[in-house]
Design a protein around this motif. Structure first.
Motif, PDB file in Angstrom:
ATOM      1  N   GLU A 247      -8.302   0.028   9.215  1.00  0.00           N
ATOM      2  CA  GLU A 247      -6.985   0.510   9.641  1.00  0.00           C
ATOM      3  C   GLU A 247      -5.877   0.169   8.644  1.00  0.00           C
ATOM      4  OE1 GLU A 247      -6.083  -0.434  13.694  1.00  0.00           O
ATOM      5  OE2 GLU A 247      -8.161  -0.210  14.302  1.00  0.00           O
ATOM      6  N   LEU A 248      -6.134   0.357   7.365  1.00  0.00           N
ATOM      7  CA  LEU A 248      -5.130   0.136   6.340  1.00  0.00           C
ATOM      8  C   LEU A 248      -4.261   1.382   6.234  1.00  0.00           C
ATOM      9  CD1 LEU A 248      -4.320  -2.025   4.289  1.00  0.00           C
ATOM     10  CD2 LEU A 248      -5.789  -0.881   2.631  1.00  0.00           C
ATOM     11  N   GLU A 249      -2.941   1.190   6.234  1.00  0.00           N
ATOM     12  CA  GLU A 249      -2.016   2.318   6.220  1.00  0.00           C
ATOM     13  C   GLU A 249      -0.926   2.111   5.174  1.00  0.00           C
ATOM     14  OE1 GLU A 249      -0.393   2.925  10.091  1.00  0.00           O
ATOM     15  OE2 GLU A 249      -2.341   2.983  11.062  1.00  0.00           O
ATOM     16  N   PRO A 250      -0.323   3.213   4.699  1.00  0.00           N
ATOM     17  CA  PRO A 250       0.812   3.081   3.785  1.00  0.00           C
ATOM     18  C   PRO A 250       1.895   2.204   4.416  1.00  0.00           C
ATOM     19  CG  PRO A 250       0.079   5.343   3.845  1.00  0.00           C
ATOM     20  CD  PRO A 250      -0.677   4.615   4.929  1.00  0.00           C
ATOM     21  N   GLY A 251       2.461   1.320   3.599  1.00  0.00           N
ATOM     22  CA  GLY A 251       3.470   0.398   4.085  1.00  0.00           C
ATOM     23  C   GLY A 251       2.920  -0.988   4.390  1.00  0.00           C
ATOM     24  N   ASP A 252       1.581  -1.086   4.565  1.00  0.00           N
ATOM     25  CA  ASP A 252       0.956  -2.392   4.767  1.00  0.00           C
ATOM     26  C   ASP A 252       1.021  -3.189   3.465  1.00  0.00           C
ATOM     27  OD1 ASP A 252       0.226  -1.821   7.380  1.00  0.00           O
ATOM     28  OD2 ASP A 252      -1.844  -1.288   6.879  1.00  0.00           O
ATOM     29  N   TYR A 253       0.920  -4.502   3.598  1.00  0.00           N
ATOM     30  CA  TYR A 253       0.838  -5.384   2.439  1.00  0.00           C
ATOM     31  C   TYR A 253      -0.552  -5.984   2.396  1.00  0.00           C
ATOM     32  CZ  TYR A 253       5.855  -4.991   1.891  1.00  0.00           C
ATOM     33  OH  TYR A 253       7.112  -4.495   1.679  1.00  0.00           O
ATOM     34  N   VAL A 254      -1.094  -6.116   1.182  1.00  0.00           N
ATOM     35  CA  VAL A 254      -2.447  -6.639   1.012  1.00  0.00           C
ATOM     36  C   VAL A 254      -2.489  -7.672  -0.107  1.00  0.00           C
ATOM     37  CG1 VAL A 254      -3.632  -4.580   1.869  1.00  0.00           C
ATOM     38  CG2 VAL A 254      -3.060  -4.741  -0.552  1.00  0.00           C
ATOM     39  N   MET A 255      -3.528  -8.496  -0.061  1.00  0.00           N
ATOM     40  CA  MET A 255      -3.852  -9.395  -1.155  1.00  0.00           C
ATOM     41  C   MET A 255      -5.019  -8.742  -1.884  1.00  0.00           C
ATOM     42  SD  MET A 255      -2.932 -12.195  -2.653  1.00  0.00           S
ATOM     43  CE  MET A 255      -1.831 -12.891  -1.437  1.00  0.00           C
ATOM     44  N   VAL A 256      -4.908  -8.645  -3.214  1.00  0.00           N
ATOM     45  CA  VAL A 256      -5.911  -7.954  -4.028  1.00  0.00           C
ATOM     46  C   VAL A 256      -6.543  -8.951  -4.995  1.00  0.00           C
ATOM     47  CG1 VAL A 256      -6.271  -6.126  -5.740  1.00  0.00           C
ATOM     48  CG2 VAL A 256      -4.628  -5.783  -3.884  1.00  0.00           C
ATOM     49  N   HIS A 257      -7.868  -8.898  -5.093  1.00  0.00           N
ATOM     50  CA  HIS A 257      -8.591  -9.728  -6.057  1.00  0.00           C
ATOM     51  C   HIS A 257      -9.693  -8.881  -6.678  1.00  0.00           C
ATOM     52  CE1 HIS A 257     -10.482 -13.083  -8.006  1.00  0.00           C
ATOM     53  NE2 HIS A 257     -11.628 -12.785  -7.412  1.00  0.00           N
TER      54      HIS A 257
ATOM     55  N   VAL B 123       0.844  -1.189   0.000  1.00  0.00           N
ATOM     56  CA  VAL B 123       0.000   0.000   0.000  1.00  0.00           C
ATOM     57  C   VAL B 123       0.886   1.248   0.000  1.00  0.00           C
ATOM     58  CG1 VAL B 123      -1.740   1.304   1.282  1.00  0.00           C
ATOM     59  CG2 VAL B 123      -1.843  -1.202   1.220  1.00  0.00           C
ATOM     60  N   VAL B 124       0.639   2.133  -0.967  1.00  0.00           N
ATOM     61  CA  VAL B 124       1.386   3.387  -1.083  1.00  0.00           C
ATOM     62  C   VAL B 124       0.654   4.500  -0.347  1.00  0.00           C
ATOM     63  CG1 VAL B 124       2.281   5.111  -2.704  1.00  0.00           C
ATOM     64  CG2 VAL B 124       2.380   2.668  -3.290  1.00  0.00           C
ATOM     65  N   SER B 125      -0.679   4.566  -0.544  1.00  0.00           N
ATOM     66  CA  SER B 125      -1.479   5.585   0.144  1.00  0.00           C
ATOM     67  C   SER B 125      -2.919   5.098   0.250  1.00  0.00           C
ATOM     68  CB  SER B 125      -1.427   6.922  -0.601  1.00  0.00           C
ATOM     69  OG  SER B 125      -2.010   6.807  -1.891  1.00  0.00           O
TER      70      SER B 125
ATOM     71  N   LYS C  90      -5.147  -8.215   4.686  1.00  0.00           N
ATOM     72  CA  LYS C  90      -3.796  -7.771   5.017  1.00  0.00           C
ATOM     73  C   LYS C  90      -2.904  -8.996   5.090  1.00  0.00           C
ATOM     74  CE  LYS C  90      -4.476  -3.658   7.863  1.00  0.00           C
ATOM     75  NZ  LYS C  90      -4.180  -3.090   9.186  1.00  0.00           N
ATOM     76  N   ILE C  91      -1.676  -8.859   4.626  1.00  0.00           N
ATOM     77  CA  ILE C  91      -0.712  -9.946   4.702  1.00  0.00           C
ATOM     78  C   ILE C  91       0.600  -9.380   5.238  1.00  0.00           C
ATOM     79  CG2 ILE C  91      -1.783 -11.295   2.851  1.00  0.00           C
ATOM     80  CD1 ILE C  91       0.421 -10.282   0.972  1.00  0.00           C
ATOM     81  N   THR C  92       1.513 -10.273   5.581  1.00  0.00           N
ATOM     82  CA  THR C  92       2.823  -9.830   6.057  1.00  0.00           C
ATOM     83  C   THR C  92       3.771  -9.669   4.870  1.00  0.00           C
ATOM     84  OG1 THR C  92       3.701 -12.062   6.331  1.00  0.00           O
ATOM     85  CG2 THR C  92       2.508 -11.117   8.220  1.00  0.00           C
ATOM     86  N   GLU C  93       4.882  -9.034   5.118  1.00  0.00           N
ATOM     87  CA  GLU C  93       5.883  -8.859   4.065  1.00  0.00           C
ATOM     88  C   GLU C  93       6.406 -10.223   3.599  1.00  0.00           C
ATOM     89  OE1 GLU C  93       9.970  -6.368   3.077  1.00  0.00           O
ATOM     90  OE2 GLU C  93       9.075  -6.217   5.067  1.00  0.00           O
ATOM     91  N   SER C  94       6.573 -11.175   4.523  1.00  0.00           N
ATOM     92  CA  SER C  94       7.044 -12.503   4.124  1.00  0.00           C
ATOM     93  C   SER C  94       5.980 -13.234   3.301  1.00  0.00           C
ATOM     94  CB  SER C  94       7.470 -13.340   5.334  1.00  0.00           C
ATOM     95  OG  SER C  94       6.394 -13.589   6.186  1.00  0.00           O
ATOM     96  N   ASP C  95       4.692 -13.014   3.603  1.00  0.00           N
ATOM     97  CA  ASP C  95       3.623 -13.573   2.769  1.00  0.00           C
ATOM     98  C   ASP C  95       3.711 -13.006   1.359  1.00  0.00           C
ATOM     99  OD1 ASP C  95       2.506 -14.991   4.913  1.00  0.00           O
ATOM    100  OD2 ASP C  95       1.053 -13.408   5.371  1.00  0.00           O
ATOM    101  N   GLU C  96       3.996 -11.719   1.263  1.00  0.00           N
ATOM    102  CA  GLU C  96       4.096 -11.061  -0.036  1.00  0.00           C
ATOM    103  C   GLU C  96       5.260 -11.642  -0.834  1.00  0.00           C
ATOM    104  OE1 GLU C  96       5.001  -7.748  -2.933  1.00  0.00           O
ATOM    105  OE2 GLU C  96       6.279  -8.379  -1.304  1.00  0.00           O
ATOM    106  N   ASP C  97       6.394 -11.843  -0.177  1.00  0.00           N
ATOM    107  CA  ASP C  97       7.557 -12.438  -0.836  1.00  0.00           C
ATOM    108  C   ASP C  97       7.233 -13.845  -1.341  1.00  0.00           C
ATOM    109  OD1 ASP C  97       9.067 -10.158  -0.334  1.00  0.00           O
ATOM    110  OD2 ASP C  97       9.995 -10.999   1.480  1.00  0.00           O
TER     111      ASP C  97
ATOM    112  N   LEU D 282      -3.950   3.205  -3.070  1.00  0.00           N
ATOM    113  CA  LEU D 282      -3.006   3.143  -4.179  1.00  0.00           C
ATOM    114  C   LEU D 282      -2.009   2.071  -3.796  1.00  0.00           C
ATOM    115  CD1 LEU D 282      -1.848   4.202  -6.846  1.00  0.00           C
ATOM    116  CD2 LEU D 282      -0.509   5.834  -5.493  1.00  0.00           C
ATOM    117  N   ILE D 283      -1.873   1.053  -4.658  1.00  0.00           N
ATOM    118  CA  ILE D 283      -0.972  -0.057  -4.360  1.00  0.00           C
ATOM    119  C   ILE D 283       0.162  -0.121  -5.375  1.00  0.00           C
ATOM    120  CG2 ILE D 283      -2.715  -1.453  -3.194  1.00  0.00           C
ATOM    121  CD1 ILE D 283      -2.805  -3.115  -5.889  1.00  0.00           C
ATOM    122  N   ASP D 284       1.236  -0.757  -4.959  1.00  0.00           N
ATOM    123  CA  ASP D 284       2.385  -1.014  -5.833  1.00  0.00           C
ATOM    124  C   ASP D 284       2.590  -2.524  -5.872  1.00  0.00           C
ATOM    125  OD1 ASP D 284       4.885  -1.422  -6.988  1.00  0.00           O
ATOM    126  OD2 ASP D 284       5.769   0.339  -6.032  1.00  0.00           O
ATOM    127  N   ALA D 285       2.337  -3.112  -7.032  1.00  0.00           N
ATOM    128  CA  ALA D 285       2.514  -4.547  -7.229  1.00  0.00           C
ATOM    129  C   ALA D 285       3.679  -4.754  -8.189  1.00  0.00           C
ATOM    130  CB  ALA D 285       1.242  -5.177  -7.782  1.00  0.00           C
TER     131      ALA D 285
END
Length: 69
Positions: free
Chosen positions: A35-45, A9-11, A52-59, A18-21
């Motif tokens: 409570e979504l904030e910039p810097g969080d990671y999300v799963m989008v469909h 999440v960027v903003s 919300k997911i963790t950075e390791s989930d995103e990796d 606004l997300i960066d994939a």
């Protein structure tokens, strides 16, 4: 089976994030998440941030997608 895209999440503004994939930025609905904030990671469909997911989930999700392609 549904496929989700992991993104950072960027903003967030007015229920839209606004997300960066992997360098591709786009706006998605953030109405389902609290409570979504910039810097969080999300799963989008289908244009919606669904979890919300963790950075390791995103990796891990990125690694799986790379192996599929």
């Amino acid at each position: 089976m549904c496929v989700g895209l992991s993104a950072k999440v960027v903003s967030v503004k007015d229920g839209t994030a606004l997300i960066d994939a992997n360098g591709a930025k786009r706006e998605v609905s953030a109405d389902l998440l609290e409570e979504l904030e910039p810097g969080d990671y999300v799963m989008v469909h289908a244009g919606v941030a669904i979890a919300k997911i963790t950075e390791s989930d995103e990796d891990e999700a990125n690694d799986v997608m790379e192996n599929l392609l």
